[in-house]
Design a protein around this motif. Structure first.
Motif, PDB file in Angstrom:
ATOM      1  N   ASP A 126      56.989  44.450  44.304  1.00 42.88           N
ATOM      2  CA  ASP A 126      56.392  45.400  43.367  1.00 42.88           C
ATOM      3  C   ASP A 126      55.168  44.798  42.680  1.00 42.88           C
ATOM      4  O   ASP A 126      55.177  44.522  41.476  1.00 42.88           O
ATOM      5  CB  ASP A 126      57.438  45.838  42.333  1.00 42.88           C
ATOM      6  N   ILE A 127      54.102  44.589  43.465  1.00 41.72           N
ATOM      7  CA  ILE A 127      52.854  44.079  42.902  1.00 41.72           C
ATOM      8  C   ILE A 127      51.851  45.222  42.790  1.00 41.72           C
ATOM      9  O   ILE A 127      51.953  46.233  43.483  1.00 41.72           O
ATOM     10  CB  ILE A 127      52.249  42.936  43.745  1.00 41.72           C
ATOM     11  N   GLY A 128      50.881  45.037  41.904  1.00 41.43           N
ATOM     12  CA  GLY A 128      49.837  46.031  41.716  1.00 41.43           C
ATOM     13  C   GLY A 128      48.504  45.361  41.458  1.00 41.43           C
ATOM     14  O   GLY A 128      48.342  44.149  41.652  1.00 41.43           O
ATOM     15  N   LEU A 129      47.552  46.133  40.985  1.00 46.16           N
ATOM     16  CA  LEU A 129      46.197  45.641  40.752  1.00 46.16           C
ATOM     17  C   LEU A 129      46.182  44.416  39.848  1.00 46.16           C
ATOM     18  O   LEU A 129      45.499  43.429  40.148  1.00 46.16           O
ATOM     19  CB  LEU A 129      45.352  46.763  40.149  1.00 46.16           C
ATOM     20  N   THR A 130      46.914  44.450  38.753  1.00 50.44           N
ATOM     21  CA  THR A 130      46.906  43.336  37.802  1.00 50.44           C
ATOM     22  C   THR A 130      47.394  42.056  38.452  1.00 50.44           C
ATOM     23  O   THR A 130      46.819  40.971  38.250  1.00 50.44           O
ATOM     24  CB  THR A 130      47.780  43.662  36.579  1.00 50.44           C
ATOM     25  N   LYS A 152      45.206  38.669  39.024  1.00 50.78           N
ATOM     26  CA  LYS A 152      45.689  37.439  38.403  1.00 50.78           C
ATOM     27  C   LYS A 152      45.846  36.319  39.432  1.00 50.78           C
ATOM     28  O   LYS A 152      45.697  35.136  39.095  1.00 50.78           O
ATOM     29  CB  LYS A 152      47.030  37.696  37.710  1.00 50.78           C
ATOM     30  N   SER A 153      46.131  36.665  40.691  1.00 49.96           N
ATOM     31  CA  SER A 153      46.356  35.644  41.720  1.00 49.96           C
ATOM     32  C   SER A 153      45.138  34.764  41.953  1.00 49.96           C
ATOM     33  O   SER A 153      45.262  33.633  42.432  1.00 49.96           O
ATOM     34  CB  SER A 153      46.768  36.304  43.039  1.00 49.96           C
ATOM     35  N   THR A 154      43.968  35.260  41.620  1.00 51.41           N
ATOM     36  CA  THR A 154      42.761  34.450  41.793  1.00 51.41           C
ATOM     37  C   THR A 154      41.979  34.285  40.500  1.00 51.41           C
ATOM     38  O   THR A 154      40.848  33.811  40.507  1.00 51.41           O
ATOM     39  CB  THR A 154      41.856  35.053  42.888  1.00 51.41           C
ATOM     40  N   GLY A 155      42.584  34.701  39.360  1.00 54.64           N
ATOM     41  CA  GLY A 155      41.975  34.466  38.060  1.00 54.64           C
ATOM     42  C   GLY A 155      40.782  35.332  37.749  1.00 54.64           C
ATOM     43  O   GLY A 155      39.835  34.885  37.082  1.00 54.64           O
ATOM     44  N   VAL A 156      40.801  36.591  38.200  1.00 55.46           N
ATOM     45  CA  VAL A 156      39.701  37.501  37.912  1.00 55.46           C
ATOM     46  C   VAL A 156      40.255  38.727  37.188  1.00 55.46           C
ATOM     47  O   VAL A 156      41.465  38.921  37.100  1.00 55.46           O
ATOM     48  CB  VAL A 156      38.961  37.940  39.202  1.00 55.46           C
ATOM     49  N   SER A 157      39.371  39.565  36.679  1.00 57.16           N
ATOM     50  CA  SER A 157      39.804  40.771  35.970  1.00 57.16           C
ATOM     51  C   SER A 157      40.159  41.865  36.973  1.00 57.16           C
ATOM     52  O   SER A 157      39.652  41.874  38.106  1.00 57.16           O
ATOM     53  CB  SER A 157      38.686  41.265  35.058  1.00 57.16           C
ATOM     54  N   PRO A 158      40.998  42.814  36.580  1.00 56.94           N
ATOM     55  CA  PRO A 158      41.311  43.943  37.463  1.00 56.94           C
ATOM     56  C   PRO A 158      40.072  44.728  37.893  1.00 56.94           C
ATOM     57  O   PRO A 158      39.967  45.148  39.052  1.00 56.94           O
ATOM     58  CB  PRO A 158      42.257  44.798  36.613  1.00 56.94           C
ATOM     59  N   TYR A 213      35.194  34.246  48.539  1.00 55.99           N
ATOM     60  CA  TYR A 213      36.289  33.342  48.168  1.00 55.99           C
ATOM     61  C   TYR A 213      37.383  34.102  47.433  1.00 55.99           C
ATOM     62  O   TYR A 213      38.571  33.970  47.752  1.00 55.99           O
ATOM     63  CB  TYR A 213      35.728  32.213  47.298  1.00 55.99           C
ATOM     64  N   HIS A 214      36.989  34.902  46.460  1.00 56.34           N
ATOM     65  CA  HIS A 214      37.975  35.663  45.700  1.00 56.34           C
ATOM     66  C   HIS A 214      38.682  36.688  46.580  1.00 56.34           C
ATOM     67  O   HIS A 214      39.893  36.886  46.462  1.00 56.34           O
ATOM     68  CB  HIS A 214      37.299  36.372  44.514  1.00 56.34           C
ATOM     69  N   PHE A 215      37.929  37.335  47.458  1.00 52.09           N
ATOM     70  CA  PHE A 215      38.541  38.321  48.341  1.00 52.09           C
ATOM     71  C   PHE A 215      39.576  37.666  49.257  1.00 52.09           C
ATOM     72  O   PHE A 215      40.686  38.189  49.428  1.00 52.09           O
ATOM     73  CB  PHE A 215      37.471  39.015  49.183  1.00 52.09           C
ATOM     74  N   TYR A 240      37.037  43.593  38.257  1.00 54.09           N
ATOM     75  CA  TYR A 240      36.313  42.796  39.251  1.00 54.09           C
ATOM     76  C   TYR A 240      37.042  42.838  40.597  1.00 54.09           C
ATOM     77  O   TYR A 240      36.408  42.949  41.653  1.00 54.09           O
ATOM     78  CB  TYR A 240      36.178  41.358  38.771  1.00 54.09           C
ATOM     79  N   ALA A 241      38.374  42.751  40.569  1.00 55.18           N
ATOM     80  CA  ALA A 241      39.149  42.801  41.812  1.00 55.18           C
ATOM     81  C   ALA A 241      38.882  44.101  42.552  1.00 55.18           C
ATOM     82  O   ALA A 241      38.667  44.101  43.777  1.00 55.18           O
ATOM     83  CB  ALA A 241      40.639  42.658  41.508  1.00 55.18           C
ATOM     84  N   ASN A 242      38.879  45.199  41.851  1.00 58.53           N
ATOM     85  CA  ASN A 242      38.589  46.487  42.493  1.00 58.53           C
ATOM     86  C   ASN A 242      37.169  46.539  43.033  1.00 58.53           C
ATOM     87  O   ASN A 242      36.922  47.087  44.115  1.00 58.53           O
ATOM     88  CB  ASN A 242      38.805  47.629  41.504  1.00 58.53           C
ATOM     89  N   THR A 243      36.232  45.954  42.296  1.00 54.51           N
ATOM     90  CA  THR A 243      34.844  45.923  42.763  1.00 54.51           C
ATOM     91  C   THR A 243      34.724  45.166  44.071  1.00 54.51           C
ATOM     92  O   THR A 243      34.033  45.605  45.009  1.00 54.51           O
ATOM     93  CB  THR A 243      33.936  45.276  41.699  1.00 54.51           C
ATOM     94  N   VAL A 244      35.422  44.031  44.172  1.00 54.09           N
ATOM     95  CA  VAL A 244      35.387  43.230  45.392  1.00 54.09           C
ATOM     96  C   VAL A 244      36.008  44.000  46.556  1.00 54.09           C
ATOM     97  O   VAL A 244      35.453  44.030  47.664  1.00 54.09           O
ATOM     98  CB  VAL A 244      36.121  41.891  45.179  1.00 54.09           C
TER      99      VAL A 244
END
Length: 314
Positions: free
Chosen positions: A224-228, A232-238, A208-210, A240-244
């Protein structure tokens, strides 16, 4: 030549609302729009039926599994620059996180496309090799035609505007059975793997988050978007986003953004006369130096040399 933001480029004009009555398939070609929200809205499956045409806009991406079935025509895709010819009357399936666009159409036929939610597809009991090839980025095409495909995809086309849950579940079951049959009857991977990873057991929240993060990336990667921002677009930490992303794509958010931005930039360098700095900004890089560094690292040469090597001089 000016280009609209990617959020607009991934949408085509929509002539039918969801409440319109279904139309008979294979009459006049239509311009039904689609977007990343529909591609991965968690409802299982979504259909699109149209006459294929060249896509002049840059590549688009979305997180769903895409299935194509062509009648009376054949089509050439570009997947991040690699060309794939899709023949008529043979199912073609791929994971659409790869930047792709149509660059050639031969004939005046139609195509019916199915977009299957990643959450739906992930746990289907399909052969391991088939699934691994798909999620490693290969484009898979049926070795031989199946006589029942025309009837099945014709029904999907005629019912594409039905949004009730019972019909959707039937469509999901039909798609699952047909793809299982494809995996059993014979298929060929017509591209090399791009993601070197194997299927893992992932929870529904991860998928779901992915999907949500990939929707955000698809709509905003030219800005100009990045990891943060992606996290933030799905309410998770940076972290965690990288882990996914590492679990799903075998890479980080930063690297994935660079890859799809470079794919867009390479296309614009080859097919337009836009100045390099305009292309850099239009592809999501915030400065010419960042663009040159990323291009040199990802492509192995400078943007100017790349354009000259391919026949452009500006």
């Amino acid at each position: 030549m000016a280009f609209a933001p990617a959020a607009k480029l991934i949408r085509l004009k929509k002539n039918l609302s969801e409440r319109d009555a279904p139309m008979e398939p294979f009459t006049d070609a239509e311009s039904v729009s689609f977007d990343t929200e529909q591609f991965s809205d968690g409802r299982g499956i979504y259909f699109h039926h149209h006459q294929p045409k060249l896509m002049r806009e840059p590549y688009h991406v979305h997180p769903s599994i895409e299935v194509n079935y062509l009648r009376d025509c054949q089509m050439t895709y570009s997947f991040s620059g690699s060309q794939v010819q899709v023949p008529p009357e043979r199912l073609c399936i791929f994971w659409a996180v790869q930047p792709h666009r149509v660059i050639g159409v031969d004939g005046n036929g139609t195509t019916t496309n199915a977009y299957i939610s990643l959450q739906e597809f992930w746990n289907w009991p399909l052969p391991k090799l088939f699934v691994e090839q798909l999620f490693q980025g290969c484009v898979l095409i049926a070795d031989t035609p199946n006589a029942s495909d025309n009837d099945l995809t014709s029904r999907w086309a005629s019912e594409r505007n039905l949004r009730d849950l019972p019909t959707n579940r039937v469509h999901v079951l039909e798609a699952q059975a047909r793809i299982a049959r494809l995996a059993m009857d014979g298929w060929s991977a017509v591209t090399e793997p791009r993601h070197h990873r194997t299927r893992q057991s992932l929870g529904g929240k991860t998928l779901y988050h992915f999907e949500r993060m990939m929707r955000f990336v698809a709509a905003n990667y030219t800005t100009d978007i990045g990891l943060t921002d992606v996290a933030k677009s799905t309410g998770v930490s940076p972290n965690y986003a990288n882990t996914v992303f590492k679990k799903m794509l075998g890479t980080t958010v930063k690297v994935h953004l660079a890859e799809i931005r470079l794919t867009r930039a390479r296309m614009l360098l080859l097919e337009t006369d836009e100045p390099v700095i305009n292309i850099a900004l239009d592809s999501g890089f915030n400065s010419s130096s960042a663009f040159y560094d990323a291009f040199q690292q990802g492509v192995g040469t400078s943007p100017i040399k790349y354009r000259k090597q391919k026949g452009r001089t500006r």
